[in-house]
Design an enzyme around this catalytic site. Structure first.
Site, PDB file in Angstrom:
ATOM      1  N   ASP A  44       0.809  -1.225   0.000  1.00 22.52           N
ATOM      2  CA  ASP A  44       0.000   0.000   0.000  1.00 22.52           C
ATOM      3  C   ASP A  44       0.840   1.272   0.000  1.00 22.52           C
ATOM      4  O   ASP A  44       0.426   2.306   0.522  1.00 22.52           O
ATOM      5  CB  ASP A  44      -0.963   0.007   1.202  1.00 22.52           C
ATOM      6  CG  ASP A  44      -2.145   0.950   0.975  1.00 22.52           C
ATOM      7  OD1 ASP A  44      -2.534   1.117  -0.194  1.00 22.52           O
ATOM      8  OD2 ASP A  44      -2.646   1.520   1.956  1.00 22.52           O
ATOM      9  N   CYS A 121       5.600  -4.542  -8.973  1.00 21.78           N
ATOM     10  CA  CYS A 121       5.912  -5.710  -8.141  1.00 21.78           C
ATOM     11  C   CYS A 121       5.109  -5.694  -6.846  1.00 21.78           C
ATOM     12  O   CYS A 121       4.889  -4.645  -6.258  1.00 21.78           O
ATOM     13  CB  CYS A 121       7.411  -5.733  -7.808  1.00 21.78           C
ATOM     14  SG  CYS A 121       8.442  -5.901  -9.268  1.00 21.78           S
ATOM     15  N   PRO A 122       4.676  -6.874  -6.381  1.00 20.57           N
ATOM     16  CA  PRO A 122       3.876  -6.945  -5.159  1.00 20.57           C
ATOM     17  C   PRO A 122       4.684  -6.552  -3.931  1.00 20.57           C
ATOM     18  O   PRO A 122       5.885  -6.773  -3.854  1.00 20.57           O
ATOM     19  CB  PRO A 122       3.453  -8.417  -5.098  1.00 20.57           C
ATOM     20  CG  PRO A 122       4.473  -9.147  -5.898  1.00 20.57           C
ATOM     21  CD  PRO A 122       4.892  -8.202  -6.978  1.00 20.57           C
ATOM     22  N   SER A 552      16.743 -45.687  -0.439  1.00 16.09           N
ATOM     23  CA  SER A 552      16.836 -44.536  -1.359  1.00 16.09           C
ATOM     24  C   SER A 552      15.449 -43.967  -1.650  1.00 16.09           C
ATOM     25  O   SER A 552      14.927 -44.115  -2.758  1.00 16.09           O
ATOM     26  CB  SER A 552      17.557 -44.912  -2.658  1.00 16.09           C
ATOM     27  OG  SER A 552      17.053 -46.099  -3.224  1.00 16.09           O
TER      28      SER A 552
END
Length: 641
Positions: A44, A121-122, A552
């Protein structure tokens, strides 16, 4: 009717002027430089609003888009503002609903002086991986700070990542100045706080400016609300800042080859994007990793041959000689080539929900090269708030750490600080094909340069011929109690009676010596299999048929061993026994201890087992006796089945 326009005809003159204006505009637009930049910062801080404002002010919005935007703005209840500019960028439904940016949104716009690609960009920490993606190709970062909140944790995180990724041009945009009455005191304090942090992480310079994406202050024109600010507007700065590609053009030639262009027998060229430098016909070049040299005969584009190509251009280069060159090779200037190595110190940004597993094999993709790589336990992680180096055993989501990596063969590289194209890489999970990390090569390890492969006159072919057999590795895998050791022992006895040269490596026996220092954590299990894989390879090189019996449990580790051997010499033998059946046998009493909590990290109980997807041999022990299973395995190995 025929066209009767003449040079004196007014219509002809107008058409000519329009045509010239269009040609001039197109020519001007064609020669504009391109700037890629990102907006980042905390949640924000106004990143999407700023980009929306840039699109709006540069008149990059069509009327129908504007109408839809005005309508959408009313739906979300924009307070006192006709248009919510953030909606131009927040395209996902979840983004509009929550009022946040989740994915990286790319937008294009241009001004009279330059073209731009901007990545929004976030700001949320959980989407840091998306921010790294957007920053990886950027020339400039606009780091926004809410004037009411000042420098926050995510401000520091994004700044550190931008510096780490190598973005030299940073704009500190102190946004929402309208909400602090355009106070110079507030602005100066934020700049001072940020400057102290920037110096601590190595950011040498940045350009600070007070703005309001909401009101448009100092975006395209200087604002009367900030008479104390004497710097450029944001757009003015973006139009004039130096682009990285212009700097790269002055560096030595580096061109990773994407593909061999051979449309017919008369043409053979090598296509790719020039990372740095320039190439011209007549240049002496060297192709790595082969080291072969030649001379450039011509440089070709879609429009034909050209006299010069520079960094940022995609071209096809032809040589005067037929030399080894293919996808993954790097074309360089002959007298100043890049380095090759297989061990490095690197900085890694972990981007996956599942933590790094040291010792596990991942795919490493660097430029056009793809190799298998293992990551050692991190030397440390970085606390982005304090820059403190913290001890770590692994890397979790969004953590940044320094670790050594080892590739299965030498790659062409340069330190990331010198060349982003040949120094930056991604790590890909071999099982899911998901990108799990972004990394930067700091330098090659000295031992990778000092240790060389010694050529020997007697090799695996001669060893195998002396034994009159084809080397192979029979890799038995399955739950504890499935019958691996029993069946493997029978197989070796049968092969021994047939005069075959064998060696059996059993999981328990190996832990008495070679792997006695390892426990049963996921990391130790991976190292256990890696060591056994290397021993199996050496024994196969000696011409032996190697039989291994190990749980494995991880598919990626079995594939790692497979990749060590020539094609056709690795046989994955899945001893398929249901957990209930294996637990009922429980010859060693291990399941009982695991169920009671006495034995931790036990496969099938509190540690997973990944069943083979397509083994060469599958043995269902509920339908087949050990003797029958051994016969089937021997027949398959020798080609009699």
């Amino acid at each position: 009717m025929t066209d009767t326009k003449t040079h004196n005809d007014p219509v002809y003159v107008v058409d000519e002027l329009i045509s010239k204006d269009i040609d001039a505009y197109l020519e001007q637009h064609e020669h504009k430089t391109m700037l890629r930049f990102i907006t980042c910062g905390s949640v924000d801080d106004g990143k999407s609003t700023l980009i929306g404002r840039l699109l709006y002010d540069s008149k990059m919005i069509f009327e129908d888009q504007l109408d839809a935007l005005t309508s959408d703005s009313k739906k979300v209840g924009t307070q006192g503002q006709e248009i919510d500019f953030a909606l131009l960028v927040d395209g996902l439904a979840a983004e509009r609903e929550q009022g946040i940016t989740i994915d990286v949104a790319y937008r294009f716009f241009n001004t009279e002086k330059r073209k731009f690609i901007v990545a929004d960009c976030p700001g949320h920490e959980q989407y840091t991986r998306n921010m790294v993606t957007g920053a990886s190709t950027a020339d400039l970062a606009v780091i926004l700070i809410d004037a009411r909140k000042g420098v926050l944790v995510q401000t520091r995180r994004h700044s550190y990542l931008c510096h780490l990724i190598g973005i030299k041009n940073i704009v500190l945009a102190v946004n929402k100045m309208d909400l602090v009455d355009y106070s110079q005191e507030v602005f100066d304090k934020i700049v001072a706080d940020y400057s102290a942090f920037a110096n601590s992480i190595g950011i040498e310079s940045f350009t600070a400016m007070p703005i309001s994406g909401f009101k448009g202050d100092n975006i395209t024109t200087l604002s009367a609300n900030t008479p104390w600010y004497k710097g450029p507007t944001l757009v003015e700065h973006l139009e004039t800042v130096e682009v990285i590609s212009s700097v790269d053009a002055d560096k030595p030639l580096r061109m990773p080859v994407q593909w061999v262009n051979r449309p017919n027998l008369d043409f053979r060229g090598f296509s790719g994007l020039i990372a740095t430098g320039a190439v011209r016909p007549g240049d002496k070049i060297r192709v790595l990793p082969s080291g072969k040299t030649s001379t450039v005969s011509k440089v070709v584009t879609f429009d034909g041959e050209i006299e010069e190509a520079v960094a940022g251009e995609s071209v096809t280069v032809c040589f005067e000689d037929e030399i080894d060159c293919s996808r993954g090779s790097v074309i360089s200037i002959a007298d100043n080539p890049p380095q090759t190595a297989d061990q490095f110190e690197s900085t890694i940004v972990w981007m996956a929900d599942d933590a790094l597993v040291p010792g596990r094999a991942y795919w490493l993709k660097l430029a056009t090269q793809t190799v298998s790589v293992t990551v050692h336990e991190p030397k440390y992680t970085v606390n982005v708030n304090t820059m403190e180096h913290m001890a770590a055993k692994t890397l979790e989501l969004n953590e940044i750490g320094v670790a050594e990596i080892v590739t299965d063969k030498q790659i062409v590289f340069e330190p990331y600080a010198d060349n982003r194209a040949l120094g930056g890489f991604i790590l890909v999970d071999k099982m899911t094909n998901a990108t799990v990390a972004a990394g930067m090569i700091n330098f090659s390890l000295r031992r990778s340069q000092n240790v060389h492969w010694q050529a020997l006159d007697i090799g695996r072919k001669q060893h195998a011929a002396l034994k009159n057999q084809t080397p192979a590795v029979l890799w038995f895998t399955g739950l504890s109690g499935s019958g691996k050791s029993t069946i493997a022992n029978m197989v070796e006895k049968k092969l021994h009676r047939m005069n075959r040269h064998t060696f059996l490596l059993d999981g328990d026996n190996v832990r008495h010596g070679l792997n006695k220092d390892l426990g049963f954590t996921e990391t130790d299990r991976i190292e256990n299999i890696r060591r056994v894989g290397e021993v199996s390879k050496l024994m196969a090189d000696a011409g032996l048929i190697v039989i291994t019996a190990f749980i494995s449990p991880f598919q990626a580790d079995r594939e790692m061993v497979r990749s060590m051997l020539p094609e056709g010499e690795f046989f994955e033998v899945f001893i398929d026994t249901p957990l209930k059946v294996a637990e009922a046998r429980d010859v060693k009493g291990l399941y009982k201890k695991a169920r009671s909590g006495e034995l931790k990290n036990f496969t099938g109980i509190d540690s997973p087992y990944e069943a083979p997807r397509s083994p060469e041999i599958r043995i269902d022990t509920t339908k087949m006796s050990p003797e029958e299973a051994a016969n089937l395995i021997v027949d398959t190995l020798l080609g009699d089945a």
